[in-house]
Design a protein around this motif. Structure first.
Motif, PDB file in Angstrom:
ATOM      1  N   VAL A   1      31.834  12.339 -20.057  1.00  0.00           N
ATOM      2  CA  VAL A   1      32.197  13.701 -19.958  1.00  0.00           C
ATOM      3  C   VAL A   1      32.230  13.964 -18.288  1.00  0.00           C
ATOM      4  O   VAL A   1      31.417  13.290 -17.495  1.00  0.00           O
ATOM      5  CB  VAL A   1      30.841  14.510 -20.377  1.00  0.00           C
ATOM      6  N   TYR A   2      33.267  14.780 -17.940  1.00  0.00           N
ATOM      7  CA  TYR A   2      33.474  15.205 -16.542  1.00  0.00           C
ATOM      8  C   TYR A   2      33.313  16.285 -16.151  1.00  0.00           C
ATOM      9  O   TYR A   2      33.678  17.191 -17.218  1.00  0.00           O
ATOM     10  CB  TYR A   2      34.844  14.608 -16.188  1.00  0.00           C
ATOM     11  N   GLN A   3      32.728  16.753 -15.045  1.00  0.00           N
ATOM     12  CA  GLN A   3      32.260  18.461 -14.611  1.00  0.00           C
ATOM     13  C   GLN A   3      32.743  18.471 -13.210  1.00  0.00           C
ATOM     14  O   GLN A   3      32.396  17.372 -12.559  1.00  0.00           O
ATOM     15  CB  GLN A   3      30.963  18.532 -14.831  1.00  0.00           C
ATOM     16  N   LYS A   4      33.243  19.517 -12.883  1.00  0.00           N
ATOM     17  CA  LYS A   4      33.433  19.865 -11.438  1.00  0.00           C
ATOM     18  C   LYS A   4      32.652  21.327 -11.152  1.00  0.00           C
ATOM     19  O   LYS A   4      32.738  22.190 -11.818  1.00  0.00           O
ATOM     20  CB  LYS A   4      34.746  19.825 -11.099  1.00  0.00           C
ATOM     21  N   SER A   5      31.928  21.146 -10.136  1.00  0.00           N
ATOM     22  CA  SER A   5      31.241  22.508  -9.725  1.00  0.00           C
ATOM     23  C   SER A   5      30.873  22.422  -8.205  1.00  0.00           C
ATOM     24  O   SER A   5      30.406  21.582  -7.565  1.00  0.00           O
ATOM     25  CB  SER A   5      29.904  22.800 -10.488  1.00  0.00           C
ATOM     26  N   ASP A   6      31.244  23.581  -7.435  1.00  0.00           N
ATOM     27  CA  ASP A   6      31.048  23.792  -6.151  1.00  0.00           C
ATOM     28  C   ASP A   6      31.583  22.480  -5.406  1.00  0.00           C
ATOM     29  O   ASP A   6      30.992  22.038  -4.553  1.00  0.00           O
ATOM     30  CB  ASP A   6      29.602  23.925  -5.793  1.00  0.00           C
ATOM     31  N   GLY A   7      33.146  22.088  -5.803  1.00  0.00           N
ATOM     32  CA  GLY A   7      33.315  20.835  -4.843  1.00  0.00           C
ATOM     33  C   GLY A   7      32.638  19.525  -5.297  1.00  0.00           C
ATOM     34  O   GLY A   7      33.274  18.424  -4.904  1.00  0.00           O
ATOM     35  N   LYS A   8      31.759  19.698  -6.190  1.00  0.00           N
ATOM     36  CA  LYS A   8      31.207  18.124  -6.661  1.00  0.00           C
ATOM     37  C   LYS A   8      31.808  17.769  -7.812  1.00  0.00           C
ATOM     38  O   LYS A   8      31.935  18.447  -8.849  1.00  0.00           O
ATOM     39  CB  LYS A   8      29.700  18.528  -6.669  1.00  0.00           C
ATOM     40  N   ASN A   9      32.403  16.481  -8.021  1.00  0.00           N
ATOM     41  CA  ASN A   9      32.790  15.917  -9.231  1.00  0.00           C
ATOM     42  C   ASN A   9      31.409  15.172  -9.525  1.00  0.00           C
ATOM     43  O   ASN A   9      30.982  14.289  -9.174  1.00  0.00           O
ATOM     44  CB  ASN A   9      33.769  14.929  -8.928  1.00  0.00           C
ATOM     45  N   ILE A  10      31.423  15.217 -11.001  1.00  0.00           N
ATOM     46  CA  ILE A  10      30.324  14.401 -11.794  1.00  0.00           C
ATOM     47  C   ILE A  10      30.865  13.947 -13.142  1.00  0.00           C
ATOM     48  O   ILE A  10      31.379  14.758 -13.831  1.00  0.00           O
ATOM     49  CB  ILE A  10      29.244  15.751 -11.905  1.00  0.00           C
TER      50      ILE A  10
END
Lengths: 146, 118
Positions: A129-138
């Motif tokens: 699973v990929y997530q992006k929030s506040d410029g952070k890629n997780i």
């Protein structure tokens, strides 16, 4: 049924590396050692090690464009039944869902490389699973123990 | 930490590259240099022996993808031998066995080369 807390012990290990491919061997060693200590099979360790290597390589190359001043964070969370690997960076976003299976014969003709890492990660891990929030890629990658 | 090495030798007139250790995005350039050097000397019958290679990532496979057309266009081939199961599995997941000759050992690779020449 929810297990009692004592049976749901979670162990977490964190490693941060500079965004350079020369650190990949160290990442593989970190992942292999902890997966082995937590009783994962040789086959599973081999799968996890390659998936984490491929994901870190993509971050170093595509998210950070080999900028050694940037940092890649690798977090391993073990519980009774699974390992969750959490990779984070602040580079250019990279969504593995947008990648198709690479067409190797076509790429050979065009002398093009790449795109293989994501295909391997998807095959080697049980969930990605990929997530992006506040410029952070997780990037979350799960491997079941069995 | 140095964890990859290539040796070059010949076997019955065929060029053999022996790979040792771990081939990843960091060490793949060494394989690339070795292949480029052979091709620049028009040496195109190449066997890559994986007997001592413990690990491969997709960057390693990318090198073979980038040079196979060059080698085949001058009448040669790159044949891959002696892979352990873990290494073969990576090639297999990406569909390489239908595109490259992946043989059990060097003798089989040489036999195949000789058959193709006759």
């Amino acid at each position: 049924m929810k297990c009692p807390d004592s049976l749901e012990k979670t162990s977490t290990y964190i490693k941060k590396i500079q965004a350079s491919t020369e650190n990949l061997a160290e990442v593989r060693e970190f992942v292999s050692k902890h997966a082995s200590d937590h009783g994962f099979s040789k086959k599973n360790i081999s799968d996890i090690r390659l998936a984490v290597d491929e994901a870190c390589t993509n971050i170093i190359k595509h998210a950070y464009n080999y900028d050694k001043s940037k940092v890649v964070s690798i977090e391993l969370e073990f519980n009774n039944n699974q390992l969750i690997v959490v990779l984070s960076d602040y580079g250019i976003g990279f969504n593995p869902d947008s990648y198709e299976k690479p067409n190797i014969p076509e790429q050979i003709k065009l002398k093009k490389r790449g795109g293989m890492g994501v295909h391997l990660i998807r095959n080697l891990m049980d969930k990605v699973v990929y997530q992006k929030s506040d410029g952070k890629n997780i990037l979350y990658m799960k491997k079941n123990r069995n | 930490m140095k964890n990859f090495k290539i040796d070059h030798r010949t076997n019955n007139g065929f060029e053999v590259l022996d790979l040792f250790g771990e081939l990843d995005a960091h060490t793949a350039s060494e394989l690339e240099d070795a292949l480029k050097q052979l091709i620049s000397h028009k040496k195109s019958n190449i066997i890559v022996n994986f007997q001592q290679l413990e690990y491969i990532a997709s960057a390693g496979l990318g090198v073979f993808m980038a040079y196979i057309e060059d080698v085949r266009s001058i009448g040669g081939d790159i044949k891959l031998t002696n892979m352990n199961d873990k290494v073969f599995n990576v090639f297999d997941l990406l569909g390489f066995p239908t595109l490259y000759d992946i043989m059990d050992d060097e003798a089989s690779a040489i036999k195949k080369f000789l058959n193709e020449m006759s």
